[in-house]
Design a protein around this motif. Structure first.
Motif, short mmCIF file in Angstrom:
data_model
loop_
_atom_site.label_atom_id
_atom_site.label_comp_id
_atom_site.label_asym_id
_atom_site.label_seq_id
_atom_site.Cartn_x
_atom_site.Cartn_y
_atom_site.Cartn_z
N LEU A 1 112.21 33.79 -31.92
CA LEU A 1 111.71 34.49 -31.04
C LEU A 1 113.03 34.50 -29.98
CD1 LEU A 1 108.22 33.73 -30.11
CD2 LEU A 1 108.57 35.78 -31.81
N ILE A 2 113.64 35.38 -29.67
CA ILE A 2 114.76 35.46 -29.31
C ILE A 2 114.60 36.19 -27.48
CG2 ILE A 2 117.71 35.61 -28.90
CD1 ILE A 2 117.77 35.97 -31.62
N GLY A 3 114.56 35.43 -26.10
CA GLY A 3 114.41 35.10 -25.19
C GLY A 3 115.29 35.31 -23.79
N GLN A 4 114.66 35.63 -22.77
CA GLN A 4 116.57 35.20 -21.67
C GLN A 4 116.42 33.67 -21.62
OE1 GLN A 4 115.31 37.93 -17.87
NE2 GLN A 4 116.49 37.07 -17.35
N ALA A 5 116.17 33.02 -21.15
CA ALA A 5 116.23 31.44 -20.79
C ALA A 5 114.91 31.21 -19.86
CB ALA A 5 117.07 31.49 -19.37
N PRO A 6 115.18 30.01 -20.33
CA PRO A 6 113.76 28.90 -20.12
C PRO A 6 113.06 29.63 -18.41
CG PRO A 6 115.32 27.68 -20.18
CD PRO A 6 115.55 29.03 -21.18
N GLY A 7 112.12 29.21 -18.09
CA GLY A 7 111.84 29.07 -16.30
C GLY A 7 112.31 27.65 -15.73
N GLN A 8 111.47 28.06 -14.18
CA GLN A 8 111.55 26.23 -14.31
C GLN A 8 110.60 25.54 -14.37
OE1 GLN A 8 113.95 24.10 -10.95
NE2 GLN A 8 112.89 23.16 -12.92
N ARG A 9 109.04 26.29 -14.42
CA ARG A 9 107.87 25.66 -15.63
C ARG A 9 108.25 25.36 -16.51
NH1 ARG A 9 101.97 28.97 -15.23
NH2 ARG A 9 100.91 27.12 -16.44
N VAL B 1 112.50 38.71 -33.08
CA VAL B 1 111.46 39.45 -32.05
C VAL B 1 112.34 39.14 -30.87
CG1 VAL B 1 109.41 39.60 -31.25
CG2 VAL B 1 109.42 38.95 -33.68
N LEU B 2 112.93 40.23 -30.76
CA LEU B 2 113.94 40.46 -29.46
C LEU B 2 112.95 40.61 -28.42
CD1 LEU B 2 116.90 42.36 -31.48
CD2 LEU B 2 116.17 39.90 -31.19
N ILE B 3 113.17 39.89 -27.76
CA ILE B 3 112.62 39.53 -25.94
C ILE B 3 112.52 40.08 -24.55
CG2 ILE B 3 110.08 38.74 -24.53
CD1 ILE B 3 109.66 36.55 -27.47
N GLY B 4 113.13 41.10 -24.49
CA GLY B 4 113.23 41.73 -23.67
C GLY B 4 114.90 41.99 -23.49
N SER B 5 115.39 43.16 -22.25
CA SER B 5 117.01 43.59 -22.65
C SER B 5 117.91 43.11 -22.54
CB SER B 5 116.81 45.04 -22.02
OG SER B 5 116.80 43.63 -20.71
N TYR B 6 117.81 41.44 -22.67
CA TYR B 6 119.08 40.93 -23.06
C TYR B 6 119.08 40.19 -23.90
CZ TYR B 6 119.90 39.88 -17.23
OH TYR B 6 119.80 39.72 -16.20
N ALA B 7 117.56 40.00 -24.57
CA ALA B 7 117.99 39.89 -25.98
C ALA B 7 118.62 40.97 -26.34
CB ALA B 7 116.18 38.73 -26.67
N GLN B 8 117.76 42.25 -26.52
CA GLN B 8 117.77 42.87 -27.51
C GLN B 8 119.44 43.67 -27.16
OE1 GLN B 8 115.09 45.49 -25.83
NE2 GLN B 8 113.73 44.62 -26.29
N ARG B 9 119.74 43.25 -26.14
CA ARG B 9 122.30 43.19 -25.86
C ARG B 9 122.58 42.83 -26.60
NH1 ARG B 9 120.34 44.85 -20.35
NH2 ARG B 9 120.69 43.01 -19.70
N TRP B 10 121.98 41.61 -26.57
CA TRP B 10 122.45 40.61 -27.69
C TRP B 10 123.48 40.28 -29.08
CZ3 TRP B 10 121.95 36.12 -30.58
CH2 TRP B 10 123.15 35.39 -30.86
N TYR B 11 121.65 40.73 -29.50
CA TYR B 11 121.44 40.47 -30.84
C TYR B 11 122.19 41.61 -31.04
CZ TYR B 11 119.58 39.07 -35.14
OH TYR B 11 118.95 39.44 -36.11
N ARG C 1 123.68 48.89 -31.62
CA ARG C 1 123.13 49.22 -32.15
C ARG C 1 121.66 49.59 -30.81
NH1 ARG C 1 120.74 45.29 -36.49
NH2 ARG C 1 119.62 47.60 -36.86
N ALA C 2 121.78 48.46 -29.59
CA ALA C 2 120.78 48.44 -29.08
C ALA C 2 121.03 50.33 -28.25
CB ALA C 2 120.54 47.82 -27.93
N GLN C 3 119.71 50.35 -27.45
CA GLN C 3 120.01 52.00 -27.03
C GLN C 3 120.52 51.55 -25.37
OE1 GLN C 3 119.37 54.87 -28.74
NE2 GLN C 3 119.01 53.79 -30.60
N LYS C 4 121.02 52.47 -25.17
CA LYS C 4 121.05 52.60 -23.60
C LYS C 4 120.10 51.84 -22.27
CE LYS C 4 124.25 56.42 -23.05
NZ LYS C 4 124.93 58.34 -22.90
N THR C 5 118.91 51.97 -23.12
CA THR C 5 117.95 50.86 -21.84
C THR C 5 116.86 50.73 -23.20
OG1 THR C 5 116.10 53.44 -22.17
CG2 THR C 5 117.67 53.10 -20.80
N LEU C 6 116.04 49.99 -22.46
CA LEU C 6 115.18 48.67 -22.99
C LEU C 6 113.79 49.68 -23.38
CD1 LEU C 6 112.63 45.70 -22.25
CD2 LEU C 6 111.92 47.57 -22.26
N THR C 7 113.75 51.32 -22.68
CA THR C 7 112.63 51.56 -23.14
C THR C 7 113.33 52.45 -24.48
OG1 THR C 7 111.40 51.98 -20.80
CG2 THR C 7 110.97 53.53 -22.99
N ALA C 8 114.14 52.89 -24.57
CA ALA C 8 114.64 53.60 -25.57
C ALA C 8 114.28 52.64 -27.16
CB ALA C 8 116.00 54.09 -25.26
#
Length: 204
Positions: free
Chosen positions: A50-58, A134-144, A148-155
């Motif tokens: 799982l690749i995501g953004q960054a850990p939150g404070q919690r 599994v690429l969780i969110g736009s930051y992970a998708q653009r990085w990985y 090859r990523a589309q212009k938007t997260l939705t796409a």
């Protein structure tokens, strides 16, 4: 992952060596001085990453990812138990920054630039059993995915089949994205069943 995204940091071939290099990196000096350890899960036996953004404070304070409503929703989407989810033989978790980056006006600040490029390739190389990322969110998708990523997260998420079998992009399971999920019913109808099928084929 783009071939240009190679680590610009001392390269070591052991998990312990990588962790030591992360904590010694001047970019992380303030965290290390405060006794904050990098937060990630990278067991060499893991089969799903799982690749995501960054850990939150919690998450940083508790030393545990997805122990919140977002995690409950993610586990529901994958149809896995907490025990399965937190078994490092099943799931590795690599955020694009291993430290909580702080709060901004609109929520958590983004991962620090260049952090993922330094460390994620080295840790991914340590996990040869990973069969699905599994690429969780736009930051992970653009990085990985890079170009090859589309212009938007939705796409990008809508074109999920283009990235299989190695990667599967999804929206972040945050309750704040419930409106997005309702506006895009194909996500629950197509993407989530695909996610479940592939996860169930890889975990114990």
């Amino acid at each position: 992952m783009s071939a240009s995204k190679r680590p610009a940091a001392p390269i070591t071939d052991t998990q312990a060596g990588i962790r030591a290099a992360i904590t010694a990196d001047p970019q992380n000096a303030a965290y290390t001085a405060a006794g904050v350890e990098p937060l990630y899960v990278a067991d060499p036996r893991a089969r799903i990453l799982l690749i995501g953004q960054a850990p939150g404070q919690r998450a940083q304070d508790a030393r545990l990812f997805f122990n919140d409503p977002s995690g409950d929703r993610l586990r529901e989407w994958m149809d896995v138990t907490r025990d399965q989810f937190y078994d490092p033989r099943n799931f590795a978790v690599l955020p694009l920054d291993f430290y909580f980056p702080g709060k901004g006006k609109g929520g958590d600040l983004p991962p620090r630039k260049g952090f993922a490029d330094k460390w994620l390739p080295q840790l991914i190389d340590q996990m040869p059993q990973v069969k699905l990322t599994v690429l969780i969110g736009s930051y992970a998708q653009r990085w990985y995915l890079g170009q090859r990523a589309q212009k938007t997260l939705t796409a990008t998420v809508e074109h999920y089949a283009d990235y299989l079998p190695d990667a599967l992009p999804i929206v972040h399971p945050s309750p704040r994205n419930q409106a997005w999920v309702k506006q895009h019913p194909w996500f629950m109808d197509q993407v989530v069943p695909e996610l479940r099928t592939r996860v169930h084929g890889l975990i114990d």
